[in-house]
Scaffold this motif. Structure first.
Motif, short mmCIF file in Angstrom:
data_model
loop_
_atom_site.label_atom_id
_atom_site.label_comp_id
_atom_site.label_asym_id
_atom_site.label_seq_id
_atom_site.Cartn_x
_atom_site.Cartn_y
_atom_site.Cartn_z
N LEU A 1 50.17 94.37 20.37
CA LEU A 1 50.43 93.39 19.31
C LEU A 1 49.32 93.43 18.26
O LEU A 1 49.59 93.39 17.05
CB LEU A 1 50.54 91.99 19.91
N ALA A 2 48.06 93.51 18.71
CA ALA A 2 46.94 93.59 17.77
C ALA A 2 47.05 94.84 16.90
O ALA A 2 46.80 94.79 15.69
CB ALA A 2 45.62 93.57 18.53
N MET A 3 47.42 95.95 17.51
CA MET A 3 47.57 97.19 16.75
C MET A 3 48.73 97.10 15.76
O MET A 3 48.63 97.58 14.62
CB MET A 3 47.78 98.36 17.70
N ASP A 4 49.80 96.48 16.15
CA ASP A 4 50.97 96.38 15.27
C ASP A 4 50.66 95.52 14.05
O ASP A 4 50.92 95.93 12.91
CB ASP A 4 52.16 95.81 16.03
N VAL A 5 50.10 94.33 14.29
CA VAL A 5 49.84 93.41 13.18
C VAL A 5 48.68 93.90 12.31
O VAL A 5 48.74 93.84 11.08
CB VAL A 5 49.55 91.99 13.72
N SER A 6 47.63 94.40 12.94
CA SER A 6 46.40 94.71 12.23
C SER A 6 46.37 96.10 11.61
O SER A 6 45.63 96.35 10.65
CB SER A 6 45.19 94.58 13.17
N VAL A 7 47.15 97.03 12.18
CA VAL A 7 47.08 98.43 11.75
C VAL A 7 48.43 98.97 11.28
O VAL A 7 48.57 99.39 10.14
CB VAL A 7 46.52 99.32 12.89
N HIS A 8 49.41 98.95 12.17
CA HIS A 8 50.67 99.58 11.80
C HIS A 8 51.35 98.89 10.63
O HIS A 8 52.04 99.53 9.83
CB HIS A 8 51.63 99.67 12.99
N SER A 9 51.14 97.59 10.49
CA SER A 9 51.73 96.87 9.35
C SER A 9 51.17 97.40 8.03
O SER A 9 51.86 97.38 7.01
CB SER A 9 51.49 95.37 9.47
N PHE A 10 49.92 97.87 8.04
CA PHE A 10 49.36 98.48 6.82
C PHE A 10 50.12 99.75 6.47
O PHE A 10 50.46 99.99 5.31
CB PHE A 10 47.87 98.77 7.03
N LEU A 11 50.41 100.56 7.48
CA LEU A 11 51.19 101.78 7.23
C LEU A 11 52.58 101.44 6.72
O LEU A 11 53.09 102.10 5.81
CB LEU A 11 51.28 102.60 8.52
N ARG A 12 53.19 100.41 7.28
CA ARG A 12 54.54 100.02 6.82
C ARG A 12 54.50 99.55 5.37
O ARG A 12 55.40 99.86 4.58
CB ARG A 12 55.12 98.93 7.73
N MET A 13 53.45 98.82 5.01
CA MET A 13 53.32 98.37 3.62
C MET A 13 53.11 99.55 2.68
O MET A 13 53.70 99.61 1.59
CB MET A 13 52.17 97.38 3.48
N ARG B 1 54.13 102.56 3.11
CA ARG B 1 55.39 103.28 3.02
C ARG B 1 56.34 102.61 2.03
O ARG B 1 57.04 103.29 1.26
CB ARG B 1 56.03 103.38 4.41
N LEU B 2 56.37 101.27 2.01
CA LEU B 2 57.21 100.55 1.07
C LEU B 2 56.64 100.60 -0.35
O LEU B 2 57.38 100.58 -1.33
CB LEU B 2 57.37 99.10 1.52
N ALA B 3 55.31 100.67 -0.44
CA ALA B 3 54.67 100.71 -1.76
C ALA B 3 54.78 102.08 -2.41
O ALA B 3 54.83 102.19 -3.65
CB ALA B 3 53.20 100.32 -1.64
N GLU B 4 54.84 103.12 -1.62
CA GLU B 4 54.79 104.49 -2.14
C GLU B 4 55.81 104.77 -3.25
O GLU B 4 55.43 105.28 -4.31
CB GLU B 4 54.97 105.48 -0.98
N PRO B 5 57.10 104.43 -3.07
CA PRO B 5 58.04 104.73 -4.16
C PRO B 5 57.81 103.88 -5.41
O PRO B 5 58.31 104.22 -6.48
CB PRO B 5 59.41 104.44 -3.53
N LEU B 6 57.04 102.79 -5.28
CA LEU B 6 56.74 101.94 -6.43
C LEU B 6 55.48 102.38 -7.15
O LEU B 6 55.13 101.84 -8.21
CB LEU B 6 56.58 100.48 -5.97
N MET B 7 54.78 103.36 -6.59
CA MET B 7 53.53 103.84 -7.16
C MET B 7 53.72 105.24 -7.75
O MET B 7 52.92 106.15 -7.50
CB MET B 7 52.42 103.82 -6.11
N GLY B 8 54.76 105.40 -8.54
CA GLY B 8 55.06 106.69 -9.13
C GLY B 8 53.97 107.20 -10.05
O GLY B 8 53.80 108.41 -10.23
#
Length: 254
Positions: free
Chosen positions: A114-126, A128-135
């Protein structure tokens, strides 16, 4: 020396006026960025919504990264209203209390995951969602702590978790550099925030850090905000993958 006028920035992690994310949000806004701000839940909203209004945030809403769909909803609103994103700040972390206060070797698989998901993997998910908006390129920032590379008493399980966060920062920077997307971690020394209050004897840690730091001053949220604003600026376009220590030099002491 630099301006963020016209930039669009998403700030995740404001809990109150002592939050690192609040210091960063203020600095980004002062340099001209337009902001999107999130709060964790309904309980946090009454503290964060007035701060979002003070910042003139154009987008504001809930974001608990453990709730499916909430992250996607914020990015969908950003896509609809702005169509792009220049800066992302991920300033969130979590560990179950029993796992945080116990020995690292005793932490549960569930708590560590849970600590890894909230503290680390959520950054990767963000990211990934930001990438197409950062053309046109952009900057993704996370928040770490020197307990990632040193054994800090009572920091316990969050040390390995922050080490993982710094590692994914470097890998993401390497993978996205050709797109002009920079990825950094801000690493302040100990400072009084709501998150830090969950760590045992944190006041003692702050006093020791202030005594040992060459400047004899702890970092402030304004110090962290200033660094974040610079890293988000065009002047920092050739900097990426850094773990930026903002601690009055404490990290260089033995």
């Amino acid at each position: 020396m630099f301006s963020l006028k016209g930039q669009k920035a998403l700030v995740v992690g404001i809990a109150n006026q002592q939050s690192i994310a609040w210091g960063v949000a203020q600095a980004l806004r002062a340099q001209g960025a337009e902001l999107a701000v999130t709060w964790l839940n309904e309980k946090a909203e009454r503290f964060v919504r007035p701060l979002a209004e003070e910042l003139g945030a154009e987008i504001a809403g809930p974001l608990d990264v453990s709730h499916p769909g909430e992250m996607e909803a914020i990015f969908a609103e950003i896509t609809e209203k702005w169509g792009r994103l220049d800066t992302l700040l991920h300033s969130i972390a979590f560990s179950p209390k029993d796992d945080l206060h116990g020995r690292v070797v005793d932490c549960s698989a569930e708590g560590f995951g849970l600590a890894m998901d909230v503290s680390v993997h959520s950054f990767l998910r963000m990211i990934r969602l930001a990438e197409p908006l950062m053309g046109a390129g952009g900057c993704c920032l996370s928040v770490s702590f020197f307990g990632s590379t040193r054994v800090v008493e009572n920091y316990n399980m969050m040390g390995p978790v922050k080490a993982a966060l710094e590692s994914v920062t470097r890998y993401a920077a390497a993978e996205l550099g050709e797109k002009g997307i920079r990825v950094h971690a801000l690493s302040p020394g100990p400072l009084a925030t709501r998150a830090a209050s969950g760590i045992a004897h944190f006041d003692d840690m702050m006093a020791e850090a202030a005594a040992r730091a060459p400047t004899h001053h702890l970092a402030t949220i304004e110090d962290i905000g200033a660094m974040a604003a610079f890293l988000a600026s065009p002047e920092a376009k050739n900097l990426t993958g850094g773990i930026h220590e903002i601690d009055g030099g404490y990290s260089i002491t033995a």
